[in-house]
Scaffold this motif. Sequence first.
Motif: not given
Length: 121
Positions: A32-50
Motif C-alpha cells: 500500500y505504501d509503495e502504491v501510494m508513493a507511486d501515486r504521489e509521484n504521479v501527482v507531483r509530476l503532473e503538477l510540474q507538467i501543469n
Amino acid sequence: MSLQTALRFEADTAKNPNLKKAFEAQVERIKYDEVMADRENVVRLELQINQRAGWNENLEVASWKKRIRNEADIVKSEMRMAAKAALAVRRVALKQLFEREFEVWEKELGLQGKTFYKQRI
C-alpha cells in the motif's frame, strides 16, 4: 532492529498464526505504501507538467502582447514619418503653385506695362 521485529521475519510463521497475520499485514502495508508513493509521484509530476504548461501559456500571452505593442509603436512611427512626408510634399506643391501664380501675375502686369516692386538690398 528490535527483537520483536527480528522474530517476526525470522520465526517460522507456519507454527504461529499471529506472526503469519502480522507478517501478511506488514506486507500489505508495504504494498500500500509503495502504491501510494507511486501515486504521489504521479501527482507531483503532473503538477510540474501543469505548472510548466501554465508558464508557457503565460509566456505566449506576454510575447503576444509585447509583439502587438511593438507593432503599434512601429505603426505610430510610420504614421509620423508619413505625416512629415505629406507635409513636405504639400509645401513643395504649394511653393510651385505660388511660383506659377506669380508668373501669371507678372505676365498680366507686364501686358499692362506694370511690374512688382522689388526692394534692392
